[in-house]
Design a protein around this motif. Sequence first.
Motif, short mmCIF file in Angstrom:
data_model
loop_
_atom_site.label_atom_id
_atom_site.label_comp_id
_atom_site.label_asym_id
_atom_site.label_seq_id
_atom_site.Cartn_x
_atom_site.Cartn_y
_atom_site.Cartn_z
N PRO A 342 -4.87 95.25 7.94
CA PRO A 342 -4.14 96.69 8.11
C PRO A 342 -3.35 97.16 6.86
O PRO A 342 -3.14 98.00 6.67
CB PRO A 342 -3.16 96.08 9.31
N ASN A 374 -10.01 94.25 15.35
CA ASN A 374 -8.93 94.79 14.66
C ASN A 374 -8.91 96.50 14.48
O ASN A 374 -8.28 97.02 13.74
CB ASN A 374 -8.60 94.23 12.96
N SER A 377 -5.49 98.52 14.99
CA SER A 377 -4.70 98.70 13.98
C SER A 377 -4.92 99.73 13.08
O SER A 377 -4.14 100.65 12.66
CB SER A 377 -4.35 97.41 13.08
N ASN A 381 -2.83 103.03 12.20
CA ASN A 381 -2.74 103.66 10.87
C ASN A 381 -3.08 105.12 10.44
O ASN A 381 -2.58 105.61 9.89
CB ASN A 381 -3.34 102.66 9.88
#
Length: 617
Positions: A342, A374, A377, A381
């Motif tokens: 991230p 993932n 994330s 973002n």
Amino acid sequence: MKPAYLRPLVYFLFWLLVGVLIKALFLGYHYSKTDGLTYIEIVKVFLYGLRMDASFAAYLCAFPFICFLLEGLLKNLRLSSLVNGYTFLLIPVVAALVTADLEMYNAWGYRLDATPLQYLNTPREMVASVSAAPVFLLTLVFLFLILFLGFVYQRIFRPVLEKKVNTTFTMGGKIVAFCFLVILIIPMRGGLQHIPINQSDVYFSNKLYANHAAVNLPWNVLYSLNRRNYAPKNPYKYMAMAQAQKYVDSLYTSPELPANGSNSILKSTRPNILFIILESNTAKLVGCLGGEPGVTPHLDQLARDGIIFTNIYAGGDRSEKGLVALLSGYPVQTTTSIIKLPRKTEHLPHLNQILKSQGYQTSYYYGGELAFANIKSYLLNAGYDRLISKFDFPANTYNSKWGVHDHVLLNRWLADLKTEKQPFFSTLFTLSSHEPYDVPIPAKFAGTDEATKFKNSMYYTDQSIGNFILAAKKQAWWKNTLIIMAADHGHRFPGDDPNFKPSKFRIPFLLTGGALKQAYPPVNTIGSQTDIVPTVLHQLHLPTEPFKWGKDLLNPAVKPFAFYVFNDGFGFVTPSGTITFDNISKQVISSDPAVPKQQLNYGKAYMELSFEDYLNK
């Protein structure tokens, strides 16, 4: 030499034998691929792989060798039971890794490494992705390995290791035990050479399968665990950085068309935008791309009503890699993925961010768990206003091992869009064409093999999208809506393509919807997933500078090329053909006859520069 002195050597030989047996099992399990090797090549698989087998054995011997040394130093100390327990604990671990690798190699085309660990936080999805594997057979293999290796150790090696001989405690015995422990460093490193052993040391052939077979699987997993995500420097330094930059810059030098140029295909510069990402969709099954007819009739019709791009390649072969290429226009990494970090994805550009700045309402829909690989994330973002996942659906709609089927997801999407504030940008990621390909309609194509199940799942997803489009055309927002459709990656079926083959990476990409001025002829320019965002933004008259790794596919002056990666290798496609390169052996895997020598340099430069950019994020 007296028997007591040989205890470390005997233990080392046990694990060396395990390494050789693993290799034989791999060759036997993949007999159809092994059949393509000569007898000499099969022998070389064992000979060249012996150094890595010895390295694997040496690492596992470190703890027992310390025990042997302590027994020599302390006369009344007996650690045999500790060594035996250690060994019987390692045997099922090694058996599990080996068994998993046998089938994952079929699916992924490379030996098991640390890649699956990114899915451990979503175990149900990980199990679903391999549920098409022959579980019963693999269970038998797993149990056989445990029982066979346990039997060999118990009946042959353990009696030798537990012999009570007084010479263990002599000065000579102590010195020998210490020397064995120190010398163990040599096989760990693979020899006395300056650089420790790596995969390239066992590669010997221009046949990738032969090289893969020579690799010691447990060693490969440990090596990958040690290196994953944390490359301290660029491993793809093929030339001076300035020279690499020069090569890459030349790929993107083309005259810009004016904002109101002749390539404008939209009625409006602020249409609603729907981005449909198609799971595992391959051009090999898309009729309008020359694939097998009858599998995607609705997509074929949409291509006729809109504009189809016929020579588009996925940047990689995993979903999380494809998302970054599609939505951020960012190149894919080989043995890792930027989405797993991230702190790096925070610095990526994103189509969603650009459109939000223009007043778009944004959302992302997926029928599975967004925590997978993932992905969540990355989307957070990117700043999506709303994320919809399987947890936003009633439990009774969970009719797929991944989550909800595509028609359920698309129906929810359609219902939500009726009340969405315009202009809107919404992304939907399908999932029913992912393994295990369980779909809620009768099979269109007869057969129970994995390739046919995959084809049926593509047919079902195509049908679900066709029904969605039919209903969407009745909505008030349709006339001002652009629909983008592209795959996250291709597929090895049909044809069971090897991991590097360009046909595995060729995917559909099309634009359709009421916002188009008319239907357009196919665009044959060679391009990649990284080109989609710049192509769309040019149509919206929005800046594309943050997406420096892409080009406008509707600009006739752009240079046609595509770059894709597989596990530690890359392919570079131009009108001359495709060249593929293995970064471990530093050898060309395949090259079409008309490909010029210079094309390899372009691929190397792109590999070097894009990975350097990843490291600096």
